[in-house]
Design a protein around this motif. Structure first.
Motif, mmCIF file in Angstrom:
data_model
loop_
_atom_site.group_PDB
_atom_site.id
_atom_site.type_symbol
_atom_site.label_atom_id
_atom_site.label_comp_id
_atom_site.label_asym_id
_atom_site.label_seq_id
_atom_site.Cartn_x
_atom_site.Cartn_y
_atom_site.Cartn_z
ATOM 1 N N PHE A 1 52.529 34.832 34.820
ATOM 2 C CA PHE A 1 51.733 36.050 34.624
ATOM 3 C C PHE A 1 50.604 36.097 35.648
ATOM 4 N N LYS A 2 49.892 34.972 35.807
ATOM 5 C CA LYS A 2 48.792 34.913 36.766
ATOM 6 C C LYS A 2 49.298 35.184 38.184
ATOM 7 N N GLN A 3 50.378 34.509 38.554
ATOM 8 C CA GLN A 3 50.902 34.659 39.905
ATOM 9 C C GLN A 3 51.384 36.075 40.192
ATOM 10 N N SER A 4 52.003 36.717 39.202
ATOM 11 C CA SER A 4 52.469 38.092 39.436
ATOM 12 C C SER A 4 51.292 39.034 39.648
ATOM 13 N N LEU A 5 50.214 38.825 38.892
ATOM 14 C CA LEU A 5 49.031 39.665 39.086
ATOM 15 C C LEU A 5 48.387 39.390 40.439
ATOM 16 N N VAL A 6 48.275 38.128 40.808
ATOM 17 C CA VAL A 6 47.679 37.767 42.091
ATOM 18 C C VAL A 6 48.490 38.376 43.230
ATOM 19 N N GLN A 7 49.807 38.292 43.160
ATOM 20 C CA GLN A 7 50.648 38.857 44.215
ATOM 21 C C GLN A 7 50.433 40.363 44.335
ATOM 22 N N PRO B 1 48.556 45.543 50.415
ATOM 23 C CA PRO B 1 47.568 46.407 51.071
ATOM 24 C C PRO B 1 47.179 47.588 50.176
ATOM 25 N N GLY B 2 45.883 47.838 50.066
ATOM 26 C CA GLY B 2 45.365 48.958 49.290
ATOM 27 C C GLY B 2 45.278 48.700 47.794
ATOM 28 N N ALA B 3 45.601 47.486 47.363
ATOM 29 C CA ALA B 3 45.581 47.176 45.925
ATOM 30 C C ALA B 3 44.141 47.081 45.425
ATOM 31 N N SER B 4 43.914 47.564 44.203
ATOM 32 C CA SER B 4 42.607 47.461 43.563
ATOM 33 C C SER B 4 42.681 46.367 42.501
ATOM 34 N N VAL B 5 41.919 45.308 42.735
ATOM 35 C CA VAL B 5 41.936 44.187 41.798
ATOM 36 C C VAL B 5 41.456 44.642 40.425
ATOM 37 N N ALA B 6 40.425 45.466 40.404
ATOM 38 C CA ALA B 6 39.883 45.935 39.128
ATOM 39 C C ALA B 6 40.918 46.763 38.359
ATOM 40 N N ALA B 7 41.635 47.637 39.067
ATOM 41 C CA ALA B 7 42.639 48.470 38.404
ATOM 42 C C ALA B 7 43.798 47.624 37.873
ATOM 43 N N ILE B 8 44.231 46.652 38.657
ATOM 44 C CA ILE B 8 45.328 45.772 38.232
ATOM 45 C C ILE B 8 44.898 44.964 37.016
ATOM 46 N N ALA C 1 46.489 45.142 33.171
ATOM 47 C CA ALA C 1 47.051 43.935 32.557
ATOM 48 C C ALA C 1 46.253 43.474 31.350
ATOM 49 N N GLY C 2 45.079 44.083 31.130
ATOM 50 C CA GLY C 2 44.268 43.704 29.983
ATOM 51 C C GLY C 2 43.496 42.415 30.172
ATOM 52 N N VAL C 3 43.145 42.098 31.423
ATOM 53 C CA VAL C 3 42.342 40.911 31.683
ATOM 54 C C VAL C 3 41.054 41.334 32.384
ATOM 55 N N ASN C 4 40.069 40.483 32.326
ATOM 56 C CA ASN C 4 38.796 40.753 32.978
ATOM 57 C C ASN C 4 38.986 40.689 34.490
ATOM 58 N N ALA C 5 38.372 41.632 35.210
ATOM 59 C CA ALA C 5 38.515 41.673 36.667
ATOM 60 C C ALA C 5 37.976 40.395 37.311
ATOM 61 N N ASN C 6 36.877 39.858 36.782
ATOM 62 C CA ASN C 6 36.323 38.621 37.341
ATOM 63 C C ASN C 6 37.303 37.460 37.209
ATOM 64 N N LEU C 7 38.045 37.439 36.115
ATOM 65 C CA LEU C 7 39.043 36.396 35.914
ATOM 66 C C LEU C 7 40.149 36.518 36.963
ATOM 67 N N LEU C 8 40.591 37.752 37.200
ATOM 68 C CA LEU C 8 41.642 37.972 38.196
ATOM 69 C C LEU C 8 41.135 37.644 39.600
ATOM 70 N N PHE C 9 39.893 38.011 39.902
ATOM 71 C CA PHE C 9 39.309 37.645 41.193
ATOM 72 C C PHE C 9 39.287 36.124 41.353
ATOM 73 N N ASN C 10 38.984 35.410 40.291
ATOM 74 C CA ASN C 10 38.972 33.945 40.340
ATOM 75 C C ASN C 10 40.377 33.401 40.596
ATOM 76 N N TRP C 11 41.374 33.921 39.900
ATOM 77 C CA TRP C 11 42.752 33.476 40.121
ATOM 78 C C TRP C 11 43.157 33.733 41.570
#
Length: 134
Positions: free
Chosen positions: A19-25, A30-37, A41-51
């Protein structure tokens, strides 16, 4: 009567590595918004930025995207008159014209001869390096 307040248990969610790897990928596109992703996915943006940061740190540096440095042939020629090496070259017309495809530069008592095609960036790098030599 006092009610006993219980401490909240550790309610951290554990996410599967896939799950983490699919979100990170998805964030690396190009043009992806980490916050929107993260929101989708229902996770905190800071958590995804950390991953994402951890993933990028684990990757070897990608040097394939950069052009390799261009090395130019250089010949060092001793000054004809050793005492003249410290004397600046007088201004005026050059003493002779270099053949086509060759650039000769007398600077700081050294002569730099560049043959063949020379790009502006490489020439600038050589001149900056020579200018910094005492």
């Amino acid at each position: 009567m006092n009610k006993r307040v219980s401490k909240p248990q550790d309610i951290r969610r554990r996410h599967a590595e896939e799950f983490k790897q699919s979100l990170v990928q998805r964030t690396l596109e190009p043009g992806a918004s980490v916050a929107a992703i993260a929101q989708q996915a229902g996770v905190n943006a800071n958590l995804l930025f950390n991953w994402r940061r951890l993933h990028l740190q684990a990757q070897p540096p990608n040097t394939c995207d950069n052009d390799p440095p261009v090395l130019l042939p250089v010949t060092v020629v001793a000054a004809e008159d050793p005492g003249a090496a410290c004397v600046p070259t007088p201004s005026g017309p050059p003493p002779r014209t270099a053949p086509a495809g060759t650039i000769e530069i007398d600077i700081n008592g050294a002569r730099v001869r560049l043959r063949g095609t020379v790009d502006e960036a490489s020439l600038s790098t050589v001149l900056r390096a020579l200018a910094s030599v005492p």
